[in-house]
Design a protein around this motif. Sequence first.
Motif, PDB file in Angstrom:
ATOM      1  N   GLY A  19      23.153  92.361  -8.174  1.00 28.71           N
ATOM      2  CA  GLY A  19      21.747  92.486  -7.836  1.00 28.71           C
ATOM      3  C   GLY A  19      20.890  92.343  -9.072  1.00 28.71           C
ATOM      4  N   SER A  20      19.602  92.654  -8.913  1.00 31.72           N
ATOM      5  CA  SER A  20      18.649  92.579 -10.013  1.00 31.72           C
ATOM      6  C   SER A  20      17.802  93.834 -10.026  1.00 31.72           C
ATOM      7  CB  SER A  20      17.746  91.339  -9.883  1.00 31.72           C
ATOM      8  OG  SER A  20      18.511  90.151  -9.877  1.00 31.72           O
ATOM      9  N   ASP A  21      17.396  94.241 -11.223  1.00 33.43           N
ATOM     10  CA  ASP A  21      16.554  95.410 -11.360  1.00 33.43           C
ATOM     11  C   ASP A  21      15.183  95.141 -10.745  1.00 33.43           C
ATOM     12  OD1 ASP A  21      14.475  97.152 -13.014  1.00 33.43           O
ATOM     13  OD2 ASP A  21      16.433  98.145 -13.134  1.00 33.43           O
ATOM     14  N   SER A  22      14.703  96.076  -9.952  1.00 31.87           N
ATOM     15  CA  SER A  22      13.438  95.874  -9.239  1.00 31.87           C
ATOM     16  C   SER A  22      12.239  95.853 -10.168  1.00 31.87           C
ATOM     17  CB  SER A  22      13.249  96.974  -8.187  1.00 31.87           C
ATOM     18  OG  SER A  22      13.258  98.259  -8.797  1.00 31.87           O
ATOM     19  N   GLU A  23      12.374  96.414 -11.381  1.00 32.65           N
ATOM     20  CA  GLU A  23      11.228  96.484 -12.283  1.00 32.65           C
ATOM     21  C   GLU A  23      11.189  95.327 -13.270  1.00 32.65           C
ATOM     22  OE1 GLU A  23      11.130 100.270 -14.145  1.00 32.65           O
ATOM     23  OE2 GLU A  23      10.770 101.385 -12.280  1.00 32.65           O
ATOM     24  N   ASP A  24      12.288  95.074 -13.949  1.00 29.21           N
ATOM     25  CA  ASP A  24      12.254  94.033 -14.978  1.00 29.21           C
ATOM     26  C   ASP A  24      13.061  92.794 -14.621  1.00 29.21           C
ATOM     27  OD1 ASP A  24      14.882  94.849 -15.263  1.00 29.21           O
ATOM     28  OD2 ASP A  24      14.496  96.031 -17.073  1.00 29.21           O
ATOM     29  N   GLY A  25      13.730  92.803 -13.469  1.00 29.36           N
ATOM     30  CA  GLY A  25      14.469  91.624 -13.043  1.00 29.36           C
ATOM     31  C   GLY A  25      15.794  91.408 -13.744  1.00 29.36           C
TER      32      GLY A  25
END
Length: 465
Positions: free
Chosen positions: A354-360
């Motif tokens: 997945g990817s971090d929701s804040e910094d991608g």
Amino acid sequence: MMGARDAPLRDFGSRRKPASAYQAFAAMFADLAPQERDELVDGVVAELPVLHVWHGQQLRKQVGNLLADGCPPDQIGYSAFAGPYAIPPLPDPPAVECEDLPPIESYAQPGDSPTPRQEPDTPRYTVVMVGDVLARPAPPERVRGVLPCEGIAAIYGPSKSGKSFLGLDLLDATTTGRDWFGHRVARCQGLYVCLEGAAGITKRAQALRVKRPGALRNVGFLFPPAFDLRSRKDREDFREAAESAGWRRSGILVIDTLSCACPGFDENDSAGMGAAVAGAKALQAALGGLVVLLHHTGKDRTKGLRGHSNLGAALDAAIEVSRDGDDRQWSVDKYKDGEEGAAFCFRLESVQIGSDSEDGEPITSCVVAPVEATTGTPSRSKPPQGGNQRIAYDALSELLRDSRDFGKGNAPPTRPCVSYTAAVATTARRLPVEAKRQPERAKAAITALVGNGCLAFANDWLWLP
């Protein structure tokens, strides 16, 4: 406080150890169900605080050792008192009146009632001839040549060697039916008890699903807030939870880790490790299948499993995990009636989940990926490291020059090969260590050479890549 009916066991705390106390103890032990007997000593000491402290400690150690050593439970009533402080040998004790015994309800499950002992209609022992022995079917295997279907096993190695990842990958293989490092598996259920590193298990499961859609579909997970393998109540609650989830007395149960499953125990003490082993055996008897304990090595990794040797002696199989930088491997350290020493290389492959929701930034975890060196094509080669590896490499080079075996395992048809057994025997004789340490050091050196890419290995054959 104890009443009159507890007098025989109270007398045990005295220096006289009268026969009545001995008989009461033996009769009480015989009345217990097998899975309850390993709890007897703790129960006696807890219920009878007037026991002399020294006597209580000796009783605990003697019974713990006997259980760990496989002494039949119905003989422990006699065996526990062998030694310099034993009472004189007694004939079969006469029937002990119920009022002479401590309350058996303290040690039995609610609703249970002691079953009176009955004389068997047939002899206890029967001699069978070789024809009957040969006609018996071979015990089934869960992973061919690596793990049995039933018993106690361990996956052990130093911290951060990848043993938890390997245990999860083993469950995925056996529950989906895929071969595990080239070994055929018998499909079954799986249950993972996460007591250490619980925060990371979700990411690891997600990574396996990304790598192999449908992975872990027949694996259950348990995140107990507290669990003690030595506690009869914890084991009973565990059994109820497993059965309510559909456990059918056949499969693999992985406990991560043994030290977390026995909080506060002294793993270097015979009685402490004996209690842990007895708890694992009792859990296996209640659930069936194979119980796999994740465990650590000690400071001296050449000595194998950390703690008292009771553990290693009790195992039906053991897998050792080692690491050299990014190179990792597992080997069959113990397998009753099977080939030991086979080694298989693997790496931890990073997988984005997945990817971090804040910094991608990508969120990643790892999955076990076999390295091609285990099938004869090493990913890279390092020179032998350390004296023992150089000795082993020189010894095997000479064997390979004189070998008349070609193309064994997965080696190219023109490549000379040497069997793993011959390689260990030849290397061991050359190592400058005491004789009893030579075989294990030879195995460790050869395993490291395979991991470094200096040797290729498959199907119990070695060759130069």
